[in-house]
Design a protein around this motif. Structure first.
Motif, short mmCIF file in Angstrom:
data_model
loop_
_atom_site.label_atom_id
_atom_site.label_comp_id
_atom_site.label_asym_id
_atom_site.label_seq_id
_atom_site.Cartn_x
_atom_site.Cartn_y
_atom_site.Cartn_z
N PHE A 1 2.57 6.70 -6.69
CA PHE A 1 1.53 7.57 -7.26
C PHE A 1 1.88 9.04 -7.07
O PHE A 1 1.67 9.86 -7.97
CB PHE A 1 0.19 7.26 -6.61
CG PHE A 1 -0.92 8.17 -7.05
CD1 PHE A 1 -1.52 8.03 -8.29
CD2 PHE A 1 -1.36 9.19 -6.20
CE1 PHE A 1 -2.54 8.90 -8.69
CE2 PHE A 1 -2.38 10.06 -6.59
CZ PHE A 1 -2.97 9.90 -7.85
N PHE A 2 2.44 9.37 -5.91
CA PHE A 2 2.79 10.75 -5.63
C PHE A 2 4.06 11.18 -6.39
O PHE A 2 4.11 12.26 -6.97
CB PHE A 2 3.01 10.96 -4.13
CG PHE A 2 1.73 10.99 -3.34
CD1 PHE A 2 0.56 11.43 -3.90
CD2 PHE A 2 1.71 10.58 -2.01
CE1 PHE A 2 -0.62 11.47 -3.17
CE2 PHE A 2 0.55 10.62 -1.27
CZ PHE A 2 -0.63 11.06 -1.86
N VAL B 1 0.83 -1.21 0.00
CA VAL B 1 0.00 0.00 0.00
C VAL B 1 0.86 1.26 0.00
O VAL B 1 0.64 2.18 -0.80
CB VAL B 1 -0.94 -0.01 1.22
CG1 VAL B 1 -1.60 1.35 1.40
CG2 VAL B 1 -2.00 -1.08 1.06
N THR B 2 1.85 1.30 0.88
CA THR B 2 2.68 2.51 0.96
C THR B 2 3.52 2.71 -0.29
O THR B 2 3.72 3.84 -0.73
CB THR B 2 3.59 2.46 2.20
OG1 THR B 2 4.35 1.23 2.18
CG2 THR B 2 2.79 2.53 3.48
N ILE C 1 -2.02 11.06 3.83
CA ILE C 1 -2.63 10.03 2.99
C ILE C 1 -1.89 8.70 3.18
O ILE C 1 -2.51 7.63 3.29
CB ILE C 1 -2.60 10.45 1.51
CG1 ILE C 1 -3.53 11.64 1.29
CG2 ILE C 1 -3.00 9.29 0.60
CD1 ILE C 1 -4.97 11.40 1.65
N VAL C 2 -0.56 8.76 3.24
CA VAL C 2 0.22 7.53 3.48
C VAL C 2 -0.16 6.94 4.82
O VAL C 2 -0.37 5.72 4.96
CB VAL C 2 1.73 7.83 3.41
CG1 VAL C 2 2.52 6.62 3.92
CG2 VAL C 2 2.15 8.15 1.99
N ILE D 1 1.16 4.10 -3.05
CA ILE D 1 0.83 5.51 -2.81
C ILE D 1 2.06 6.38 -3.06
O ILE D 1 1.97 7.45 -3.67
CB ILE D 1 0.31 5.70 -1.38
CG1 ILE D 1 -0.99 4.93 -1.17
CG2 ILE D 1 0.10 7.18 -1.07
CD1 ILE D 1 -1.47 4.92 0.26
N PHE E 1 -3.86 5.40 4.71
CA PHE E 1 -3.95 4.08 4.08
C PHE E 1 -3.04 3.07 4.76
O PHE E 1 -3.35 1.87 4.79
CB PHE E 1 -3.61 4.19 2.59
CG PHE E 1 -4.71 4.81 1.78
CD1 PHE E 1 -5.84 4.08 1.45
CD2 PHE E 1 -4.64 6.13 1.36
CE1 PHE E 1 -6.87 4.64 0.71
CE2 PHE E 1 -5.66 6.71 0.62
CZ PHE E 1 -6.78 5.96 0.30
N TYR F 1 0.53 14.59 1.60
CA TYR F 1 1.20 13.34 1.23
C TYR F 1 1.32 12.40 2.43
O TYR F 1 0.94 11.23 2.37
CB TYR F 1 2.60 13.63 0.67
CG TYR F 1 2.66 14.07 -0.77
CD1 TYR F 1 1.50 14.28 -1.52
CD2 TYR F 1 3.89 14.27 -1.41
CE1 TYR F 1 1.56 14.69 -2.84
CE2 TYR F 1 3.95 14.67 -2.74
CZ TYR F 1 2.78 14.89 -3.45
OH TYR F 1 2.85 15.28 -4.75
#
Length: 806
Positions: free
Chosen positions: A246-247, A239-240, A725-726, A243, A729, A722
């Protein structure tokens, strides 16, 4: 101290790191190998979580009980609720199953249909002897039917032990050797012996066997914890990393970050082994927690590096500034996060103390690893290309920042009104929160063994042992008829409680002895009269089951102490407190305090009392965390007003989460009470970043409030978004757990951090703008003890010199 954490200090740190890259990498590798060797010392917990301090009176009572009667949670029960059991083949197979279990060295004895003994009268000469209940090796249908009828109709002593009073369920109780109950041998027996034998029986007979009992539950529960560690780590990394990519849209940045947190996870396991701590349901979440907390460090460092590269393209200068300009901020934010976990050390609970120690140590270690690994690896790589820097100008991020600025600029009143409404609703919700001390509530409820627990609760009125210790204050006082009558009165009192099962004690044995004396007539299942006492009680003292004297299970060797065992359903702290409030006045009336001493104990009660203790102490710990962080803010900003302004946006999310718990029916329990200290320690990081940048902008903009607030919002908003959000999730990963407590922990921390981000990006700037006259002047914002974010210095002399000998 200001020099210690000032620009010169971090400039020196940067020089050391960049000049000694090879040596540092070798040291990191050596530490990783050393800590990897400590993994062999890791061990998994074989006991239930004891949340009370060792010297707590309730714990002292419990250990005194164990000294007299040994481990109380040593029974595994197997049950069949199927009419097909009473066919010759299946009945014989059931008895053979208990015989095979009894032959295991880990088993002391079993209480099963095939083991039952009954007292029988013989003539010529007249005598009484214990004889097997089943006297035929291979009974036919008629004999099996006769055994069934006699068991259910004529042997009330075995009700709750061998059969259920609610239906035709038949049970086998397997008593493990008390010495191995809290060791790895228990797991070996359950996994390698018990489960295969039960599966073979089910396959041969086509009947379903329900299995329960604390040793069995604890073993499968621990195995689930072990299985979930790898699941959490894999999910957190996945997950991390997604993300992060994505960033940043950079495989290189993503891989570097993953390497950093993987080394952190290896160190986390190593610290657990080095300290010889057990892996519990709490310490099991530390490795994935390190991933979730470590990634924001990587975001701040890599984002700063790329910003510097985009600004001037000088790699030496960029690497230097990554350390000197982000070092203070990341150190302080990691310290505040670690302090949130460190407060658990003050609870005096071994379980939470170990969790707090390992978590806080590893949070500091992941900061050190991030500060070392990221600049060093980037120093060996080419300067990031334009495609690696595109994320710095994403339109949607700019749109988000513009929205925040618009809200703060034009809708401050709305922000305050919404905050007040949330506060009022939260207070209402908080009053609806319940406290839960259920030992089973957080166990994986979709697991087969949990479904078996529900079956036993229904059939046998509970599976959680609750012990009552009766001290007669004189040797052989238990077997006195007045004492036995008082105990019977107490048993009848407990049996009336819906949440408790009918108790078992020496009283049952004595009543069965009288029944046996009168040729097994069930109407004589009662205590003997004073005339019958002398010739019936000796039979009770000789009543044995499969060669083991059950008397020693209920009376100590001196005859002074008696044990009464009942089983409680999966009830919460409040329900148990109500039961105690109802029972204790009646108990004290039955047993005068001058002649008897009565104590209530057992694992379930210990856990419930521990929950109440934990709630009380963690509220104190949370208050201490707020106080410590307030002191840190005071030291940084030297302003009492700034402390208040900084705490409001971080306390409000905690209250909102608590209110949500009340409205959603999520109780306060060991897992959910952790949420507040963890979330507060993390969320205050955003406040530190924002206020540090705000103060810097004030000086740069000649104390112009609005310009400084909006500049700080634009500068820190992206990084705060950022990282939040990390974290959101990342903590949400824990919601895939099968443990209800871990699911609640992940969901509540995620929600709290999301609220905290919005609070720090909207409410905090709105407060600064609305209170600008009170807090934004030079008298209030005096020179800070440290510059968290050093002012820009275009002089490259020190920076180039630091990097020149790389």
């Amino acid at each position: 101290m200001s020099k210690f954490l000032g620009f010169e200090f971090w400039n020196t740190v940067a020089r050391i790191i960049l000049r000694n890259r090879i040596l540092i990498l070798i040291l990191i590798a050596a530490c990783t190998v050393f800590l990897g060797l400590q993994w062999k010392n890791m061990k998994f917990s074989f006991t239930e979580a004891n949340l009370l301090p060792d010297d707590d009176p309730i714990n002292v009572q419990y250990h005194a009980f164990l000294d007299k009667f040994g481990e109380e949670g040593n029974v595994i029960v197997l049950a069949v609720n199927d009419p097909k059991l009473f066919t010759p083949e299946n009945f014989t197979a059931w008895n053979n199953l208990s015989r095979e279990l009894r032959s295991s060295p880990e088993v002391e004895f079993t209480v099963a249909v095939g083991d039952l003994m009954k007292l029988q009268k013989f003539e010529d000469p007249g005598r009484f002897e214990m004889v097997p209940f089943i006297q035929v090796k291979d009974p036919d249908s008629l004999q099996v039917g006769a055994y069934r009828d006699e068991l259910f109709n004529n042997l009330p002593f075995y009700e709750g032990l061998v059969y259920s009073r609610h239906s035709n369920t038949v049970q086998t109780a397997v008593y493990l050797d008390k010495k191995i109950v809290n060791t790895g041998k228990r797991k070996s027996f359950v996994v390698e012996d018990l489960i295969p034998l039960v599966e073979n029986f089910e396959e041969e007979t086509g009947m379903n066997v329900y299995v329960s009992g604390m040793p069995y539950i604890r073993t499968l529960n621990a195995q689930t914890i072990i299985d979930e560690i790898g699941l959490f780590i894999g999910a957190a990394l996945l997950v991390t990393s997604l993300i992060f990519f994505f960033f940043f849209r950079s495989f290189r940045a993503t891989v570097i970050s993953m390497i950093t947190v993987i080394v952190g996870v290896m160190w986390a396991f190593g610290v657990l082994g080095l300290l010889h701590y057990e892996i519990t349901v709490l310490t099991a979440i530390i490795p994935p927690l390190i991933i979730v907390i470590g990634i924001p460090n990587c975001i701040f460092l890599i984002n700063k590096y790329q910003q510097e590269i985009k600004k001037h393209g000088n790699q030496a200068k960029s690497l230097q500034r990554v350390i000197t300009k982000v070092g203070n901020a990341t150190l302080l934010t990691n310290l505040t996060t670690a302090s949130g976990f460190a407060t658990f050390i003050l609870t005096e609970s071994t379980l939470l103390t170990e969790f707090g120690i390992v978590a806080s140590i590893n949070i500091i270690l992941i900061f050190i690893l991030s500060l070392l690994i990221i600049p060093i690896i980037y120093s060996y790589m080419n300067v990031p290309r334009e495609k690696h820097l595109k994320h710095l100008n994403k339109r949607w991020i700019n749109g988000f920042v513009n929205w925040m600025e618009k809200m703060v600029k034009h809708h401050r009143i709305s922000i305050f009104i919404i905050s007040v409404i949330l506060l009022a609703a939260s207070i209402i919700g908080i009053y609806q929160i319940k406290i839960s001390g259920s030992l089973l509530e957080d166990m994986p409820q979709n697991a087969d063994f949990f479904k078996d627990i529900e079956f036993f609760e229904e059939e046998f009125d509970g599976v959680m042992p609750l012990e009552i210790l009766i001290d007669t204050k004189r040797e052989q006082g238990v077997m006195k008829l007045p004492t036995l009558k008082k105990m019977e009165e107490l048993q009848n009192l407990i049996a009336e409680e819906e949440q408790l099962s009918p108790p078992i004690s020496i009283v049952n044995l004595v009543k069965y002895s009288k029944q046996a004396y009168y040729n097994g007539n069930p109407k004589y299942y009662q205590l003997p009269t004073s005339q019958e006492r002398n010739f019936i009680l000796p039979y009770a003292q000789g009543l044995e089951t499969s060669g083991n004297n059950l008397l020693t299970s209920f009376v100590d060797s001196t005859g002074q102490y008696a044990r009464m065992t009942t089983f409680m359903k999966d009830i919460g702290t409040r329900e148990m407190e109500e039961i105690e409030e109802d029972l204790w006045p009646k108990i004290n009336e039955i047993f005068p305090e001058d002649r008897y001493s009565i104590e209530m104990t057992g694992k379930a009660l210990i856990f419930q009392k521990g929950t109440t203790y934990l709630v009380r102490n963690l509220i104190i710990s949370l208050g201490l965390a707020i106080f410590l962080i307030a002191l840190l803010m005071a030291w940084m900003f030297r302003s009492f007003k700034m402390i208040l302004v900084s705490l409001i946006p971080n306390i409000l999310p905690l209250l909102v989460t608590a209110g949500m718990m009340g409205f959603l029916g999520v109780p306060i329990k060991p897992s959910t009470i952790l949420v507040f200290s963890i979330a507060f320690g993390i969320s205050v990081d955003d406040t530190i970043h924002f206020l540090a940048k705000y103060r810097q902008e004030l000086k740069a903009n000649n104390w112009k409030i609005k310009r400084s607030v909006y500049a700080a919002l634009r500068e820190t908003g992206v990084s705060m978004f950022y990282t939040s959000i990390v974290l959101f999730f990342g903590f949400s990963v824990f919601m895939i757990s099968s443990f209800g407590g871990t699911v609640a922990l992940g969901g509540l921390v995620s929600a709290t951090l999301l609220f905290a981000m919005l609070s720090n990006l909207l409410l905090l700037p709105a407060l600064l703008l609305s209170l600008q006259k009170e807090i934004a002047n030079k008298d209030v914002l005096r020179e800070p003890a440290i510059d968290i974010i050093p002012a820009e210095d275009d002089s490259e002399e020190n920076e180039e010199e630091a990097y020149s000998k790389m």
